[in-house]
Design an enzyme around this catalytic site. Sequence first.
Site, PDB file in Angstrom:
ATOM      1  N   SER A  25      44.477  38.068  50.388  1.00 45.04           N
ATOM      2  CA  SER A  25      44.191  39.291  49.559  1.00 45.04           C
ATOM      3  C   SER A  25      42.798  39.420  49.293  1.00 45.04           C
ATOM      4  O   SER A  25      41.951  40.500  49.694  1.00 45.04           O
ATOM      5  CB  SER A  25      45.029  39.481  48.384  1.00 45.04           C
ATOM      6  N   ARG A  45      37.261  24.331  48.944  1.00 40.27           N
ATOM      7  CA  ARG A  45      37.473  23.164  48.297  1.00 40.27           C
ATOM      8  C   ARG A  45      36.798  22.099  49.329  1.00 40.27           C
ATOM      9  O   ARG A  45      36.941  22.248  50.518  1.00 40.27           O
ATOM     10  CB  ARG A  45      38.920  22.940  48.191  1.00 40.27           C
ATOM     11  N   LEU A  79      32.716  22.915  48.059  1.00 40.78           N
ATOM     12  CA  LEU A  79      32.050  22.654  46.664  1.00 40.78           C
ATOM     13  C   LEU A  79      33.040  22.228  45.510  1.00 40.78           C
ATOM     14  O   LEU A  79      34.255  22.644  45.680  1.00 40.78           O
ATOM     15  CB  LEU A  79      31.588  24.016  45.967  1.00 40.78           C
ATOM     16  N   LYS A  82      34.462  21.227  39.974  1.00 38.44           N
ATOM     17  CA  LYS A  82      34.992  20.399  38.526  1.00 38.44           C
ATOM     18  C   LYS A  82      33.593  19.423  38.237  1.00 38.44           C
ATOM     19  O   LYS A  82      33.667  18.883  37.236  1.00 38.44           O
ATOM     20  CB  LYS A  82      36.094  19.660  38.728  1.00 38.44           C
ATOM     21  N   ASN A 103      39.957  35.218  43.527  1.00 38.16           N
ATOM     22  CA  ASN A 103      41.490  35.405  43.449  1.00 38.16           C
ATOM     23  C   ASN A 103      42.076  34.303  43.177  1.00 38.16           C
ATOM     24  O   ASN A 103      43.394  34.167  43.732  1.00 38.16           O
ATOM     25  CB  ASN A 103      41.901  36.167  44.712  1.00 38.16           C
ATOM     26  N   LYS A 144      51.878  33.945  39.047  1.00 38.44           N
ATOM     27  CA  LYS A 144      51.436  33.869  40.426  1.00 38.44           C
ATOM     28  C   LYS A 144      51.999  34.815  41.180  1.00 38.44           C
ATOM     29  O   LYS A 144      53.253  34.695  41.608  1.00 38.44           O
ATOM     30  CB  LYS A 144      51.381  32.374  41.200  1.00 38.44           C
ATOM     31  N   GLU A 147      52.411  38.114  48.451  1.00 39.09           N
ATOM     32  CA  GLU A 147      52.514  39.443  49.078  1.00 39.09           C
ATOM     33  C   GLU A 147      54.122  40.092  48.789  1.00 39.09           C
ATOM     34  O   GLU A 147      54.374  41.181  48.130  1.00 39.09           O
ATOM     35  CB  GLU A 147      52.665  39.352  50.809  1.00 39.09           C
ATOM     36  N   ASP A 179      48.776  42.230  49.918  1.00 39.01           N
ATOM     37  CA  ASP A 179      47.803  41.275  50.502  1.00 39.01           C
ATOM     38  C   ASP A 179      46.251  41.990  50.784  1.00 39.01           C
ATOM     39  O   ASP A 179      45.583  42.302  50.135  1.00 39.01           O
ATOM     40  CB  ASP A 179      47.973  40.292  51.097  1.00 39.01           C
ATOM     41  N   GLN A 283      59.571  70.085  61.393  1.00 40.71           N
ATOM     42  CA  GLN A 283      58.781  70.804  60.306  1.00 40.71           C
ATOM     43  C   GLN A 283      59.909  71.868  59.443  1.00 40.71           C
ATOM     44  O   GLN A 283      60.572  72.242  59.940  1.00 40.71           O
ATOM     45  CB  GLN A 283      57.274  71.312  60.567  1.00 40.71           C
TER      46      GLN A 283
END
EC number: 2.8.3.16
Length: 447
Positions: A25, A45, A79, A82, A103, A144, A147, A179, A283
């Site tokens: 997402s 991470r 990175l 913490k 997110n 949490k 999709e 998503d 139609q």
Amino acid sequence: MTEEKINNFAPLKGIKVVDWTQVQSGPSCTQLLAWLGADVIKIERTNTGDPTRNELLDIKDSWSLYYLQLNANKKSLTLNIKTPEGQKIMYDLLKKADIFVENIKPGAATKAGFGWEKVHKLNPRLIMASLKGFNQGSRFENVKAFEPVAQSAGGAASATGWNEGKDNVPTQSAAALGDSNSGMHLTIAILAALLQREHTGEGTYVYQSMQDAVLNLCRIKLRDQIMLDNLGALPHYAVYPNFKWGKAIPRAENTEGGQVIGWTYKAKGWENDPNAYVYIVVQNSDKSWETIAKTMGHPEWATDPRFEGWQNRQLHKEELYPLIESYTKNYDKFELTKKLGIAGIPVGPVLDWHELENDPDLNDDGTIVTIDQGGNRGKFKTIGLPFTLANYKPDYKRAPDLGENNKEILKSLGYDPTQIDELVEKGVISKVKKPSNPRTKVIKGEE
């Protein structure tokens, strides 16, 4: 206009984005921003990165297509948020950024020290955008969402599928309504916030729920629900007229969704090809029905009292379907699209994904683009920018390896090589990591 000049017109040229998103997402949003020319730094991470890097693998020593198709044109910075050093790096990035997208699970950004009040004080021009499953204040706010959760809570699943037999269950759409659709909605909101900043000089907080994004695409189902409340039945639904109506709208099956009669019809070869079908719309006007009757070689259909007027056609649609299909089964889906299309009849072939992957038009016009990832993956296809601008064409680039841009980004923040090495030793960042995985072995059932 030359390619170089076209790229000078990148709508988001000079816009800096800190992308703290993962899976689908959020990354679908930030990839659109990157393709529009923004400089997107993906925060990942340490050591593992975005979970999709190693999910649904198909080629040895290659990041998954799941990851590659949602993270092209980005930079990767690993990175550990913490750590004090990791927090400082994040704050330094946000001070220089225009947009911050996240997110991660509900409440986690604020808990980590990157809530709206904190980042707004840090950089008043910064636009912060959050994408979650449910609205703020909702009784489901802290749930949490994936999709299918969004499709289920957004009204898509209950309105999709069939109304009889074992398949009479709420059904998920194959389209990523929860998503990628949410990411697209978030992109719209971010672009609006950028324009607003031109007037106010200040950033704002953008919040997009997946439930709202699905609901927006299901707007006409709310229309139908209100109509059912008022009328007690819905003539434009597949189950009409012989159906026991309840309080909620039934599943739509293959109807078009409006007052017209839309349905999927077998084409030549349907016995061996599960997608040898066309979709045809009858139609509302009698003239349109007359055109179908004449084109299909049965002018008598136009004067059949069962089919005079749209209301009668809806009442007798179960008798109308086989008449049309007696014609469509004689031609393949592409012949039908040509024949009926020339006559002005709304029609389209049901294209399977092998056909779409190799469609000459879509591959030539830039809808499906090919990106060279290098390594074992080589070139891969993906869906490019889903609209065109006359004076701009994205320069599609590969997705980054894990932490590939660590040194470049940290150097721009004033870190020297020795300090960067120390950050690696302390576990604040991780070393650049290339894909390393065996080729997935698929266990096949009995054929």
